[in-house]
Motif scaffolding. Sequence first.
Motif, PDB file in Angstrom:
ATOM      1  N   LYS A   1      44.170  44.756  50.707  1.00 14.11           N
ATOM      2  CA  LYS A   1      44.909  45.888  50.144  1.00 14.11           C
ATOM      3  C   LYS A   1      46.347  45.543  49.767  1.00 14.11           C
ATOM      4  O   LYS A   1      47.019  46.339  49.121  1.00 14.11           O
ATOM      5  CB  LYS A   1      44.891  47.058  51.132  1.00 14.11           C
ATOM      6  N   PHE A   2      46.827  44.353  50.168  1.00 14.10           N
ATOM      7  CA  PHE A   2      48.176  43.964  49.773  1.00 14.10           C
ATOM      8  C   PHE A   2      48.231  43.735  48.265  1.00 14.10           C
ATOM      9  O   PHE A   2      47.243  43.297  47.665  1.00 14.10           O
ATOM     10  CB  PHE A   2      48.615  42.697  50.516  1.00 14.10           C
ATOM     11  N   PRO A   3      49.367  44.012  47.628  1.00 10.55           N
ATOM     12  CA  PRO A   3      49.468  43.894  46.166  1.00 10.55           C
ATOM     13  C   PRO A   3      49.093  42.499  45.671  1.00 10.55           C
ATOM     14  O   PRO A   3      49.646  41.500  46.113  1.00 10.55           O
ATOM     15  CB  PRO A   3      50.954  44.188  45.893  1.00 10.55           C
ATOM     16  N   GLY A   4      48.131  42.461  44.755  1.00  8.76           N
ATOM     17  CA  GLY A   4      47.740  41.221  44.104  1.00  8.76           C
ATOM     18  C   GLY A   4      46.697  40.412  44.836  1.00  8.76           C
ATOM     19  O   GLY A   4      46.097  39.505  44.251  1.00  8.76           O
ATOM     20  N   VAL A   5      46.445  40.702  46.106  1.00 10.86           N
ATOM     21  CA  VAL A   5      45.531  39.869  46.895  1.00 10.86           C
ATOM     22  C   VAL A   5      44.098  39.972  46.378  1.00 10.86           C
ATOM     23  O   VAL A   5      43.436  38.956  46.147  1.00 10.86           O
ATOM     24  CB  VAL A   5      45.597  40.257  48.387  1.00 10.86           C
ATOM     25  N   MET A   6      43.608  41.177  46.193  1.00 10.27           N
ATOM     26  CA  MET A   6      42.229  41.351  45.741  1.00 10.27           C
ATOM     27  C   MET A   6      42.015  40.706  44.378  1.00 10.27           C
ATOM     28  O   MET A   6      41.003  40.018  44.146  1.00 10.27           O
ATOM     29  CB  MET A   6      41.883  42.846  45.681  1.00 10.27           C
ATOM     30  N   GLU A   7      42.968  40.890  43.448  1.00 10.09           N
ATOM     31  CA  GLU A   7      42.813  40.351  42.098  1.00 10.09           C
ATOM     32  C   GLU A   7      42.759  38.828  42.112  1.00 10.09           C
ATOM     33  O   GLU A   7      41.893  38.218  41.489  1.00 10.09           O
ATOM     34  CB  GLU A   7      43.957  40.829  41.202  1.00 10.09           C
ATOM     35  N   VAL A   8      43.692  38.204  42.831  1.00  8.90           N
ATOM     36  CA  VAL A   8      43.734  36.739  42.876  1.00  8.90           C
ATOM     37  C   VAL A   8      42.514  36.187  43.600  1.00  8.90           C
ATOM     38  O   VAL A   8      41.946  35.162  43.196  1.00  8.90           O
ATOM     39  CB  VAL A   8      45.033  36.259  43.553  1.00  8.90           C
ATOM     40  N   PHE A   9      42.079  36.869  44.647  1.00  4.16           N
ATOM     41  CA  PHE A   9      40.906  36.395  45.385  1.00  4.16           C
ATOM     42  C   PHE A   9      39.657  36.459  44.512  1.00  4.16           C
ATOM     43  O   PHE A   9      38.798  35.555  44.564  1.00  4.16           O
ATOM     44  CB  PHE A   9      40.712  37.225  46.654  1.00  4.16           C
ATOM     45  N   ILE A  10      39.534  37.506  43.713  1.00  4.70           N
ATOM     46  CA  ILE A  10      38.387  37.610  42.802  1.00  4.70           C
ATOM     47  C   ILE A  10      38.394  36.459  41.795  1.00  4.70           C
ATOM     48  O   ILE A  10      37.355  35.847  41.505  1.00  4.70           O
ATOM     49  CB  ILE A  10      38.398  38.966  42.077  1.00  4.70           C
ATOM     50  N   VAL A  11      39.581  36.145  41.260  1.00  3.60           N
ATOM     51  CA  VAL A  11      39.696  35.010  40.338  1.00  3.60           C
ATOM     52  C   VAL A  11      39.301  33.717  41.039  1.00  3.60           C
ATOM     53  O   VAL A  11      38.582  32.876  40.475  1.00  3.60           O
ATOM     54  CB  VAL A  11      41.122  34.909  39.770  1.00  3.60           C
ATOM     55  N   LYS A  12      39.750  33.545  42.277  1.00  5.19           N
ATOM     56  CA  LYS A  12      39.441  32.338  43.046  1.00  5.19           C
ATOM     57  C   LYS A  12      37.930  32.174  43.222  1.00  5.19           C
ATOM     58  O   LYS A  12      37.404  31.064  43.087  1.00  5.19           O
ATOM     59  CB  LYS A  12      40.114  32.410  44.413  1.00  5.19           C
ATOM     60  N   VAL A  13      37.246  33.260  43.516  1.00  3.47           N
ATOM     61  CA  VAL A  13      35.810  33.200  43.786  1.00  3.47           C
ATOM     62  C   VAL A  13      35.019  32.915  42.514  1.00  3.47           C
ATOM     63  O   VAL A  13      34.186  32.002  42.458  1.00  3.47           O
ATOM     64  CB  VAL A  13      35.328  34.505  44.445  1.00  3.47           C
ATOM     65  N   PHE A  14      35.290  33.681  41.455  1.00  8.44           N
ATOM     66  CA  PHE A  14      34.418  33.626  40.281  1.00  8.44           C
ATOM     67  C   PHE A  14      34.757  32.496  39.310  1.00  8.44           C
ATOM     68  O   PHE A  14      33.878  32.024  38.588  1.00  8.44           O
ATOM     69  CB  PHE A  14      34.439  34.974  39.551  1.00  8.44           C
ATOM     70  N   ALA A  15      36.027  32.052  39.273  1.00 11.42           N
ATOM     71  CA  ALA A  15      36.389  31.001  38.324  1.00 11.42           C
ATOM     72  C   ALA A  15      35.634  29.712  38.602  1.00 11.42           C
ATOM     73  O   ALA A  15      35.204  29.021  37.672  1.00 11.42           O
ATOM     74  CB  ALA A  15      37.901  30.758  38.365  1.00 11.42           C
ATOM     75  N   GLY A  16      35.471  29.363  39.866  1.00  8.79           N
ATOM     76  CA  GLY A  16      34.798  28.115  40.199  1.00  8.79           C
ATOM     77  C   GLY A  16      33.357  28.262  40.637  1.00  8.79           C
ATOM     78  O   GLY A  16      32.716  27.263  40.988  1.00  8.79           O
TER      79      GLY A  16
END
Length: 354
Positions: A166-181
Amino acid sequence: MGQKVYVARLEPKFATFADQFGTRAALILSCASGSAFFLLMSISTSIPILFLSRLPAVFMHGLPGAQKVITDMTTPSQRADALGKLGLCFGIGIIIGSALGGVLSTKFGIFVPMYVGLVGNLINTMIAMVWIPSQAKPKSDNRVTEHSTSQSGSVFSIREILRLMKFPGVMEVFIVKVFAGLPIGLFLIMFSIISMDFFGLEAVESGYLMSYFGVLQMVVQGLVVGKLTNHCTERTLLRLSVFVFAGVGLGMALMRTVWHYCIVAVPLVFAFSTLGTITDSILTKAVPSSDTGTMLGICASVQPLTRTVGPTIGGVLYKQFGVSSFGYLQLIVNIGLFVYLLKSEIPLRELKSQ
């Protein structure tokens, strides 16, 4: 597969343990578990003991523990560079360890590498006890950490993970981390089969190719990523890694020989290493310093989860659509992520090393 799922679930909890009880306690637990693992493996003369030897492995999380030390002992502006150099050290260990293990088992027997692993983990345990500080504090952190709601009784609570998201930006960056690779992860899981069926390589040749991949990763993580963090913001590097991943997908879709793969492997390793290092750095800065261990544990759980679902999904893709399907999936996913990163305003702490 069941053990892989269990390990994936334990990694965030192990890192939360580091937050609550200190990095030294976590590293001692990891190294001691490694000692127990190799000890049981060295006396495994039956199937039950062999299965029993796998139990200590669920606590063997040296990389998240070492990353926790790095995040605690460096300033936010130095973190990405330091994490990249840590990846270089682990890469060197993997390559040397694989080669040494093969030589020892061939010349002296299958149990000798286990004895060496036992001694090495005992030495690591002593190092953690003597030289790792019990509570390493960040040199600089402008964030007020008292607002963290982490409770000592919630070391193994999934609520802690949801809270961090729920911290700002955490969910968005984590989603990128998971799906990009993810598509590349599926390809690498199937690589042993692809190398034989598609490239026509023998086992020894596949080993050489993996060593080439490992050397590339060491060079990129140890030298390239650190230099880039001195001149570019993490937002720029995040977008760059996703963009390069999209280009890698196109190259994989068009490759036909092992030489094509050797060429594609260069930008592949660059994107893979940069994405992993930068997202880890961003995510640890986005949460209070008391929660960096939990955040690193969540990041570390991505690969075990990929290895859990990867064989099934990767097998279907390879059998039904061929090797090019991994490339096209990589291209489509990362183009979508790149457009998302361009349009979205993910709150990041834009810091560069001085």
